[in-house]
Design a protein around this motif. Structure first.
Motif, PDB file in Angstrom:
ATOM      1  N   HIS A   1      -9.750 -14.823  84.126  1.00 15.07           N
ATOM      2  CA  HIS A   1     -11.033 -14.391  83.548  1.00 15.07           C
ATOM      3  C   HIS A   1     -12.159 -14.545  84.548  1.00 15.07           C
ATOM      4  CE1 HIS A   1      -9.217 -15.386  79.360  1.00 15.07           C
ATOM      5  NE2 HIS A   1      -9.007 -14.129  79.676  1.00 15.07           N
TER       6      HIS A   1
ATOM      7  N   GLY B   1      -8.578  -6.536  92.734  1.00 16.66           N
ATOM      8  CA  GLY B   1      -8.990  -6.473  91.336  1.00 16.66           C
ATOM      9  C   GLY B   1      -7.952  -5.835  90.445  1.00 16.66           C
TER      10      GLY B   1
ATOM     11  N   LEU C   1     -12.188 -11.875  87.153  1.00 14.77           N
ATOM     12  CA  LEU C   1     -12.602 -10.580  86.623  1.00 14.77           C
ATOM     13  C   LEU C   1     -14.044 -10.584  86.114  1.00 14.77           C
ATOM     14  CD1 LEU C   1      -9.337  -9.653  84.685  1.00 14.77           C
ATOM     15  CD2 LEU C   1     -10.210  -8.504  86.747  1.00 14.77           C
TER      16      LEU C   1
ATOM     17  N   LEU D   1      -5.492  -8.392  89.488  1.00 13.23           N
ATOM     18  CA  LEU D   1      -6.001  -9.324  88.476  1.00 13.23           C
ATOM     19  C   LEU D   1      -5.926  -8.704  87.084  1.00 13.23           C
ATOM     20  CD1 LEU D   1      -9.130 -11.079  90.033  1.00 13.23           C
ATOM     21  CD2 LEU D   1      -7.042 -12.172  89.200  1.00 13.23           C
ATOM     22  N   ALA D   2      -6.216  -7.420  87.001  1.00 16.43           N
ATOM     23  CA  ALA D   2      -6.131  -6.747  85.704  1.00 16.43           C
ATOM     24  C   ALA D   2      -4.693  -6.746  85.194  1.00 16.43           C
ATOM     25  CB  ALA D   2      -6.655  -5.317  85.820  1.00 16.43           C
TER      26      ALA D   2
END
Length: 451
Positions: free
Chosen positions: A441, A410, A444, A413-414
């Motif tokens: 998007h 994660g 997330l 991904l950010a």
């Protein structure tokens, strides 16, 4: 030293201390061809003519160095030795140019750039020197130096279309896009066939996300890309393919690769890295490139011991790894061994940028995305130091984002969102970026953007 007023002149009005008529013709071919990116520049070494004239030998040495291979200095050294041996009979301008090429052959790039900058101040119509100096600055990541050289020549050579093209690319690499576009358009107004100005304007339009306009412009002027050296013709088609990829027309971009980018001069470094970059971008955009890596890998395998420019080695390395060639490990080991003893001007780029980027690229090519994300993330903030243009170095950014997205973490991904969303905002025409943003998007748990 001969009196310059009694000497013949090159196409830009610079006196040359060359008496043989065939040599003068070949020097003219080199000077005008090099500045205009035309294949005639190579006539000086391909026609089998020889001359002890110092400038003739310096130009021959430069042509050998443009091979960008590890053995290029050995091929160039006999020519530059002959040039130096006869330099007392050369003009002051020629003597300084000889020393600049000698510094290049010896790997002293800072001295080479200093000599070209001094030449631009004292002899601003020595456009061969200006363009060669820009080439060195480009490879050192010195965008300001590129622009300074072009601007030094401009007041004295504004009648030469190619000078405006040189200035345009310098402005673009310094992110001064309005001035870059104005200079490029002036060059093209003066002479429609000005491929370096086409190239600079393509950079501007890609940077600003003017994708449809950029594609239409490059398609329109492509009919003029005749008689050029292989780099210039394949590189301009490469730029046209980038517009197609962003417009989600990757199948057409692959056809451009096959017809115009790969196959002009397969043994040449610039054609090879153009193919690496284009195939990689096509894959990142979701296009199947078939077995094309296999053939390309056979050509890249010859470069494992070059270590001429980190920008080249990184792309050779990625291509070898994607082709599944064992030479990828050989080249990675060579890069690590060479970095601490690289020439002073580029040592930090080899050590602090090229080494971590190399590990990241190999990891990505082999599906080790977490490792790739970390290693490339270390290198990217300083990637300008390895040379190349913004558009060319963007390949490494795209590979990094792909690694972030595919790492399964994660936090990665950010990071990807923080890179891609601003790009998406600035390039609303890019369907490639739109699809990539949607993927991030979704990962997330965010809603997709409205189209």
């Amino acid at each position: 030293m001969p009196a310059a007023s009694h000497l013949p002149a090159d196409p830009f009005g610079n006196p040359i201390s060359v008496s043989d008529t065939t040599s003068r013709r070949l020097i003219d071919d080199f000077a005008s061809g090099f500045v205009a990116c035309e294949s005639t520049a190579a006539n000086l070494v391909t026609e089998g003519h020889d001359d002890d004239a110092p400038l003739f030998q310096a130009y021959a040495a430069a042509l050998q160095m443009f091979a960008e291979t590890g053995d290029a200095p050995a091929a160039a050294r006999p020519h530059i030795d002959r040039a130096r041996a006869g330099a007392a009979s050369a003009t002051q301008r020629e003597q300084r140019f000889i020393e600049a090429v000698a510094a290049w052959v010896e790997g002293d790039m800072r001295r080479a750039v200093q000599l070209h900058e001094q030449q631009a101040r004292d002899f601003p119509r020595d456009l061969v020197s200006v363009k060669l100096g820009q080439y060195h600055c480009f490879n050192l990541g010195d965008c300001a130096g590129m622009l300074r050289l072009g601007l030094a020549a401009l007041p004295h050579a504004a009648d030469v279309p190619q000078v405006h093209g040189m200035v345009a690319f310098g402005f673009e690499q310094c992110h001064r896009l309005r001035e870059a576009e104005a200079s490029a358009r002036r060059a093209i107004t003066m002479q429609r066939k000005e491929p370096w100005a086409h190239h600079a304007l393509a950079h501007v339009m890609l940077t600003e996300g003017r994708l449809h306009e950029g594609l239409a412009f490059m398609e329109d002027v492509s009919e003029t890309w005749t008689g050029l050296n292989s780099f210039m013709v394949t590189h301009n088609w490469w730029h046209l393919a980038l517009f197609l990829i962003d417009l989600d027309r990757a199948d057409e971009a692959l056809a451009v690769h096959d017809r115009h980018c790969w196959g002009v001069a397969k043994a040449y470094s610039q054609d090879q890295i153009g193919a690496v970059s284009l195939l990689a971008r096509l894959e990142l955009a979701g296009q199947d490139v078939g077995e094309r890596w296999t053939e390309l890998g056979g050509y890249l395998a010859q470069h494992t011991q070059d270590q001429v420019l980190p920008f080249l080695d990184l792309q050779y390395l990625y291509g070898l790894a994607r082709a599944g060639r064992p030479e990828a490990d050989d080249l990675l080991a060579r890069i690590e061994d060479f970095a601490p003893r690289a020439p002073e001007a580029s040592r930090h780029a080899w050590q602090k940028v090229c080494v971590p980027a190399a590990h990241g690229l190999v990891a990505h090519a082999r599906g080790e995305f977490k490792k790739a994300a970390e290693a490339l993330g270390t290198a990217l903030p300083r990637m300008i130091e390895i040379g190349g243009s913004h558009a060319q170095r963007d390949l490494f950014g795209q590979i990094h984002v792909d690694a972030l997205v595919r790492s399964g973490e994660g936090r990665h991904l950010a990071q990807a969102l923080d890179v891609v969303q601003p790009q998406r905002n600035g390039q609303p025409e890019s369907l490639r970026l739109a699809r990539l943003a949607d993927t991030i998007h979704a990962g997330l748990g965010l809603p997709q953007e409205p189209r």
